[in-house]
Design a protein around this motif. Structure first.
Motif, short mmCIF file in Angstrom:
data_model
loop_
_atom_site.label_atom_id
_atom_site.label_comp_id
_atom_site.label_asym_id
_atom_site.label_seq_id
_atom_site.Cartn_x
_atom_site.Cartn_y
_atom_site.Cartn_z
N SER A 1 105.01 97.08 -9.32
CA SER A 1 106.39 97.25 -9.74
C SER A 1 106.60 96.59 -11.09
N GLY A 2 107.21 97.32 -12.00
CA GLY A 2 107.49 96.79 -13.32
C GLY A 2 107.68 97.91 -14.32
N ALA B 1 120.30 96.09 5.19
CA ALA B 1 118.91 96.44 5.46
C ALA B 1 118.15 95.18 5.89
N ASP B 2 117.11 95.37 6.69
CA ASP B 2 116.24 94.26 7.06
C ASP B 2 115.48 93.77 5.83
N VAL B 3 115.07 94.73 4.99
CA VAL B 3 114.33 94.41 3.76
C VAL B 3 114.92 95.21 2.61
N PHE B 4 115.11 94.55 1.47
CA PHE B 4 115.50 95.23 0.23
C PHE B 4 114.37 95.11 -0.78
N ILE B 5 114.02 96.23 -1.42
CA ILE B 5 113.23 96.20 -2.65
C ILE B 5 114.22 96.60 -3.73
N PHE B 6 114.58 95.65 -4.59
CA PHE B 6 115.79 95.77 -5.39
C PHE B 6 115.50 95.47 -6.86
N GLU B 7 116.02 96.32 -7.72
CA GLU B 7 115.79 96.12 -9.16
C GLU B 7 116.42 94.82 -9.68
N SER B 8 115.62 94.11 -10.48
CA SER B 8 116.11 92.94 -11.22
C SER B 8 115.40 93.02 -12.58
N ASN B 9 115.81 93.97 -13.40
CA ASN B 9 115.00 94.42 -14.53
C ASN B 9 114.88 93.43 -15.68
N HIS B 10 116.00 92.85 -16.10
CA HIS B 10 115.96 92.06 -17.33
C HIS B 10 116.91 90.88 -17.30
N HIS C 1 110.79 95.93 -10.40
CA HIS C 1 110.93 96.60 -11.69
C HIS C 1 111.32 95.63 -12.81
N LEU C 2 110.71 94.44 -12.79
CA LEU C 2 110.97 93.47 -13.86
C LEU C 2 110.38 93.97 -15.18
N SER C 3 111.13 93.84 -16.23
CA SER C 3 110.66 94.21 -17.56
C SER C 3 109.53 93.28 -17.99
N GLN C 4 108.50 93.87 -18.56
CA GLN C 4 107.37 93.09 -19.05
C GLN C 4 107.77 92.19 -20.21
N ASP C 5 108.71 92.64 -21.02
CA ASP C 5 109.09 91.92 -22.23
C ASP C 5 110.38 91.13 -22.12
N ASN C 6 111.22 91.48 -21.16
CA ASN C 6 112.57 90.91 -21.13
C ASN C 6 112.92 90.21 -19.81
N ASN C 7 111.88 89.75 -19.11
CA ASN C 7 112.14 89.03 -17.87
C ASN C 7 110.91 88.20 -17.50
N ILE C 8 111.11 87.26 -16.60
CA ILE C 8 110.04 86.42 -16.04
C ILE C 8 110.35 86.28 -14.56
N GLN D 1 118.44 82.21 5.73
CA GLN D 1 118.39 83.43 6.53
C GLN D 1 117.41 84.44 5.94
N PHE D 2 117.32 84.49 4.62
CA PHE D 2 116.46 85.47 3.95
C PHE D 2 115.64 84.81 2.86
N ASP D 3 114.52 85.46 2.51
CA ASP D 3 113.65 84.97 1.45
C ASP D 3 113.73 85.90 0.24
N LEU D 4 113.66 85.30 -0.95
CA LEU D 4 113.53 86.06 -2.19
C LEU D 4 112.06 86.11 -2.56
N CYS D 5 111.53 87.33 -2.74
CA CYS D 5 110.10 87.51 -2.97
C CYS D 5 109.84 88.20 -4.31
N ASP D 6 108.69 87.90 -4.90
CA ASP D 6 108.28 88.52 -6.16
C ASP D 6 107.53 89.83 -5.92
N THR D 7 107.51 90.67 -6.95
CA THR D 7 106.60 91.81 -7.01
C THR D 7 105.83 91.69 -8.32
#
Length: 264
Positions: free
Chosen positions: A10-11, A160-169, A218-225, A247-253
């Motif tokens: 994802s990215g 939802a039990d699980v979200f795969i959610f955009e955090s682009n920039h 979908h993190l931007s290669q140039d505009n996010n970390i 209650q929930f965990d924040l996970c990286d892709t």
């Protein structure tokens, strides 16, 4: 058997997502080369030839780069809406007619023991759509590539039990970065991508009692970390009384490494 999934990649450089049940093994998007996709499948001890269908979200190259290659090599059935099929012409090469299927926007399609619901997003593609997966009372929502998250989208994906959610920039990184202004304007527009802050605000409205994991995608290669995305989203959620790690965990892709195959 419960639903299992992996965010294969994802990215901004390529996207692919895998979900399986006892009777189905679906791939959503194929935005990397055929060889890279095979390597990502090996990371989760799975094989491309076992895929039962490929679902396409939209025609941008970071979502369909390897689609034609793997479809022909492994004779995979491909599902996309009519406008996306038309937009992909000339981009993925010839696909045999018997491998082409229509998945209309705003419909629920059953793949044996897995129900898949499509919904529209706001992005500069022909008719972009993402998916919610339903299996044995569990719900997984996949949404990236949208300039904003409307109330209609929220209603579809909520709790939802699980979200795969955009955090682009990160907005400041984007504004100060090297992209030409017209590209920055596109990303910041209503048909671009959502920022870390916007992701947090939207998530605050859709997290429910059953939500256990959120993958920032979908993190931007140039505009996010990764650390910045996670920290920003966590802070916005905390301000709304929602504590990550409780209650929930924040996970990286990752753009090159598959997440572990886990149960929903």
């Amino acid at each position: 058997m419960a639903m299992q999934f992996s965010v294969l990649a994802s990215g901004s450089t390529g996207n692919a997502f895998y979900i399986e049940t006892e009777r189905q093994r679906l791939l959503v998007d194929a935005g990397l080369s055929g060889k890279q996709l095979e390597q990502l499948f090996a990371q989760i001890d799975r094989q491309l030839q076992d895929i039962t269908a490929v679902l396409v979200t939209h025609e941008h190259s970071d979502h369909i780069k390897g689609l034609g290659v793997i479809a022909r090599k492994y004779r995979l059935p491909i599902y996309a809406n009519e406008k996306t099929w038309k937009a992909m012409e000339g981009m993925i090469g010839e696909i045999p007619t018997e491998q082409k299927f229509i998945f209309p926007l705003g419909k629920v399609q059953s793949f044996d023991d897995l129900d898949v619901e499509s919904f529209g997003v706001s992005h500069d593609a022909a008719e972009p759509m993402f998916y919610v997966f339903h299996h044995e009372g569990k719900k997984l929502a996949l949404i990236t590539d949208t300039g904003y998250v409307s109330d209609r989208m929220k209603g579809t994906i909520e709790n939802a039990d699980v979200f795969i959610f955009e955090s682009n920039h990160d907005i400041e990184m984007l504004r100060m970065g090297k992209y030409p202004w017209n590209v920055k304007r596109r990303i910041l527009s209503d048909v671009g991508h959502i920022s870390n802050e916007e992701a947090g605000m939207a998530l605050a409205d859709v997290i429910g009692d059953r939500t256990k994991r959120i993958y920032l995608a979908h993190l931007s290669q140039d505009n996010n970390i990764k650390e910045l995305a996670r920290m920003t989203v966590a802070q916005v959620l905390a301000n709304k009384g929602l504590e990550a790690g409780g209650q929930f965990d924040l996970c990286d892709t990752d753009p090159k490494k598959a997440t572990a195959l886990v149960y929903v």
